[in-house]
Design an enzyme around this catalytic site. Structure first.
Site, mmCIF file in Angstrom:
data_model
loop_
_atom_site.group_PDB
_atom_site.id
_atom_site.type_symbol
_atom_site.label_atom_id
_atom_site.label_comp_id
_atom_site.label_asym_id
_atom_site.label_seq_id
_atom_site.Cartn_x
_atom_site.Cartn_y
_atom_site.Cartn_z
ATOM 1 N N GLU A 89 0.781 -1.230 0.000
ATOM 2 C CA GLU A 89 0.000 0.000 0.000
ATOM 3 C C GLU A 89 0.816 1.286 0.000
ATOM 4 O O GLU A 89 0.365 2.302 -0.519
ATOM 5 C CB GLU A 89 -0.929 0.009 1.232
ATOM 6 C CG GLU A 89 -2.019 -1.049 1.214
ATOM 7 C CD GLU A 89 -3.033 -0.791 0.122
ATOM 8 O OE1 GLU A 89 -3.532 0.349 0.013
ATOM 9 O OE2 GLU A 89 -3.312 -1.734 -0.650
ATOM 10 N N SER A 361 -49.928 -29.807 39.457
ATOM 11 C CA SER A 361 -49.584 -30.252 40.811
ATOM 12 C C SER A 361 -48.224 -29.805 41.299
ATOM 13 O O SER A 361 -47.873 -30.056 42.458
ATOM 14 C CB SER A 361 -49.660 -31.784 40.883
ATOM 15 O OG SER A 361 -50.990 -32.214 40.703
#
Length: 679
Positions: A89, A361
């Site tokens: 770059e 229950s």
């Protein structure tokens, strides 16, 4: 004389051209440099970073991010990775002042030759510093004004920051495809490894991405170009480049911390909670380290146990049965496992935390606890006989037992162990509906703002979640404390500061260091002796009652089954001394499960899970509070075994002042296990 005159003209021309250039440059700075962004804030650069969710053993579950990014400091970046980006770059990065005059000249020549038909590549002239200026402050529009602003910012960045800081900004901010921002995230995305483990070939590949981050077709070609550039710049030898070029480029399809299906219900619940408490910006962009309570081994065992039962039932059926399981430490509230359905990919609805269902229950232990708190003995006799003319909500109601039989007088313990309905109705009538429901509310099972309080609520017609039910049962074994379920142990921000939770840090011992003061807890929800009696009865439920399918060989287990009317929902909640788990099974649209279905299915899921979870644990009996007296009694009559030795003999826990029942005039013989009630 003529030569001197020509030279003077040339020098004057050069001078005025230089002066004009300086003036033009100054003018450009005045025009474009006054309204530029504040670049100095990059001194404290804190980019959006992915938040990561970890299990209790430190394994990564998932990451949350709008931009996938892992911040890497300059000192932690491999030199070859930095060299690869410089070669690809900006070869003069370490020497130019922000703009590269040589690069600009080279680009002009190459691009001009290209236009006239010469075989040269188009060249760009943006330095890494200019790319930092553009990525942080400017748009990508291709205009002269943007390039001028970019150059001015680049020059100012170079005057303000070191080259190392600029490179750190660049390598953490640049987009490298697949939603990866920065080299740290890209290393994970493409190679599933940290930057410190990247090979030379992998470094070169990452450095090739800025030009075309989403183009995989030319990946090898672009990587090899970067390797050639690294040789040209003297960063590597030709032999190293050849070896790297021969290395296969094994690129992931896009690593995203893919989470096992088993963990997704839990992770989504964590995400929802944190999104509400922290907000989207913090959760997705602040790089949080979230240590959760989940135990991977337990989670896999819980999911496997649940799906085994669901698959067995669902085979050959169109409508699929769903379910949920939660495992928790009853003392800390840490949620150790959670599955909210058969498959998160099929349905993200969490039936462990979001589904409100009638609990049947499973409410009974709270009702019976209310009776024990009022001085009733576990062997107090309750009439199991038909009730005629019971009126509720302007309608007559005839409660029945599951087996449609009546046993006459039965001990309280036996009635709960076998989950008989008619004795439960009589018990509620005896202690009062409000008192029975208040016990369930006190333990967090029912909300405090219940409307239309009636007998059916006391018998399990009310709705709640599996999580709340497990929370309530936890208080039976943890000393009566209503603990809050915890999915997150602690959270650290990107700087290691703890945001919440209870992270324990080691400190060095020194003379005079005093132990920390114990935190003052809440008052227990009930007295320890009544709680122990309920635990003892629930242990009997597993050993010889309706919960026999939940037995775990070699371990002391207590628990309770639950089934709603027409067997539309089935439950089991059980616990050892240090681990509690709850299971729910039912259709999303309440529908009878059919013949042969019942709470034994949920109990099997519980047992399969606990066998794995307790495999490496020694058996631990439940803690006995002071003041209890243990007497061997006849299970059917509640009389002392010495006076009624026939039938099943058990050990009963009595409070001070309580004692076995008198010997019956006609001894009730128990020919086998007593079963019944709504399981």
């Amino acid at each position: 004389m003529k030569f001197k005159k020509i030279l003077r003209v040339l020098l004057n021309t050069l001078f005025w051209c230089f002066t004009a250039g300086i003036a033009a440059l100054a003018g450009l700075v005045l025009i474009y440099g006054n309204d530029l962004p504040d670049y100095k804030k990059l001194a404290t650069y804190a980019p959006p970073v992915a938040t990561r969710l970890y299990a209790s053993d430190g394994s990564l579950l998932i990451e949350y991010a709008e931009e996938r990014r892992v911040f890497i400091d300059f000192s932690d970046m491999p030199p070859q990775l930095i060299n690869a980006f410089v070669a690809a770059e900006d070869q003069n990065f370490w020497t130019h002042p922000g703009i590269d005059v040589q690069g600009i000249t080279r680009a002009l020549i190459n691009n001009g030759m290209r236009l006239f038909g010469f075989d040269t590549h188009f060249s760009g002239a943006s330095t890494i510093t200019q790319q930092v200026a553009k990525n942080f402050f400017l748009t990508s529009e291709r205009t002269i004004s943007r390039k001028i602003k970019e150059a001015i910012l680049a020059l100012r960045l170079e005057r303000t920051f070191s080259k190392q800081h600029i490179m750190t900004l660049y390598l953490n901010q640049i987009f490298l495809g697949a939603r990866a921002y920065g080299v740290g995230s890209a290393a994970l995305m493409y190679f599933n490894k940290p930057v410190s483990e990247l090979s030379l070939a992998e470094c070169a590949f990452l450095a090739s991405l800025p030009k075309a981050p989403n183009n995989r077709e030319r990946a090898v070609e672009r990587r090899n170009y970067v390797l050639r550039r690294m040789v040209e710049e003297g960063f590597i030898t030709q032999a190293q480049a050849n070896e790297a070029a021969a290395e296969p480029l094994n690129i992931n399809s896009g690593f995203t911390a893919q989470m096992e299906e088993d963990f997704q219900y839990f992770a989504e619940d964590v995400r929802r909670q944190l999104l509400e408490s922290l907000g989207r910006e913090t959760l997705y962009n602040e790089g949080l380290y979230i240590k959760t309570t989940i135990v991977p081994e337990f989670q896999r065992a819980a999911s496997a146990a649940l799906n085994k039962e669901l698959d067995s039932y669902n085979e050959g059926r169109t409508e699929k049965l769903q379910g949920a399981i939660i495992a928790m430490n009853p003392h800390t509230g840490h949620v150790l496992a959670m599955a909210g359905g058969r498959s998160f990919s099929e349905s993200s609805f969490n039936r462990a935390t979001q589904a409100m269902r009638q609990i049947g229950s499973t409410i009974k232990p709270f009702v019976y606890l209310a009776a024990l708190e009022r001085g009733m003995s576990p062997e107090a006799m309750i009439l199991d006989a038909p009730i005629v003319g019971l009126r509720e909500d302007n309608s007559l109601w005839k409660p029945e037992n599951y087996d449609r039989k009546f046993l006459g007088e039965v001990p309280l313990r036996l009635a709960l162990e076998t989950s008989r309905n008619v004795p439960a109705v009589r018990l509620v009538q005896q202690i009062g509906v409000e008192n029975a429901i208040e016990a369930a509310q006190r333990f967090g099972v029912y909300p405090d703002d219940l409307q239309n309080i009636n007998l059916s609520l006391a018998l399990g017609s009310g709705e709640t979640t599996l999580l709340r039910l497990v929370q309530g049962y936890s208080a039976f074994v943890n000393g009566g404390h209503l603990i809050q379920p915890k999915l997150v142990d602690y959270i650290e921000d990107r700087y290691g500061r703890v945001l919440g939770g209870q992270k324990t840090e080691m400190i060095d011992w020194y003379d005079g260091l005093l132990p920390m003061e114990e935190e003052v807890g809440t008052e227990p929800l009930s007295d320890s002796q009544s709680l122990y009696q309920i635990v003892s009865i629930l242990q009997g439920t597993v050993e010889r009652g309706t919960g026999r399918q939940a037995r775990v060989p070699g371990h002391t287990i207590a628990g309770k089954t639950g089934t709603t009317n027409d067997v539309k929902d089935v439950w089991f909640v059980g616990f050892s001394k240090n681990l509690i788990a709850g299971v729910y099974l039912g259709f999303d649209t309440p529908t009878p499960l059919g013949k042969g279905a019942g709470s034994h299915m949920a109990a099997r899921v519980f047992a399969d899970f606990m066998k794995v979870a307790l495999a490496n644990e020694k058996d631990q009996p439940f803690a006995v509070p002071d003041g209890m007296t243990f007497v061997r009694v006849n299970r059917r009559s509640g009389a002392a075994a010495t006076e009624d030795p026939n039938g099943v003999i058990i050990t009963e826990a009595f409070k001070q002042g309580q004692k076995p029942n008198p010997a019956p005039a006609v001894k009730a013989k128990e020919s086998g296990p007593v079963v019944g009630g709504v399981f």
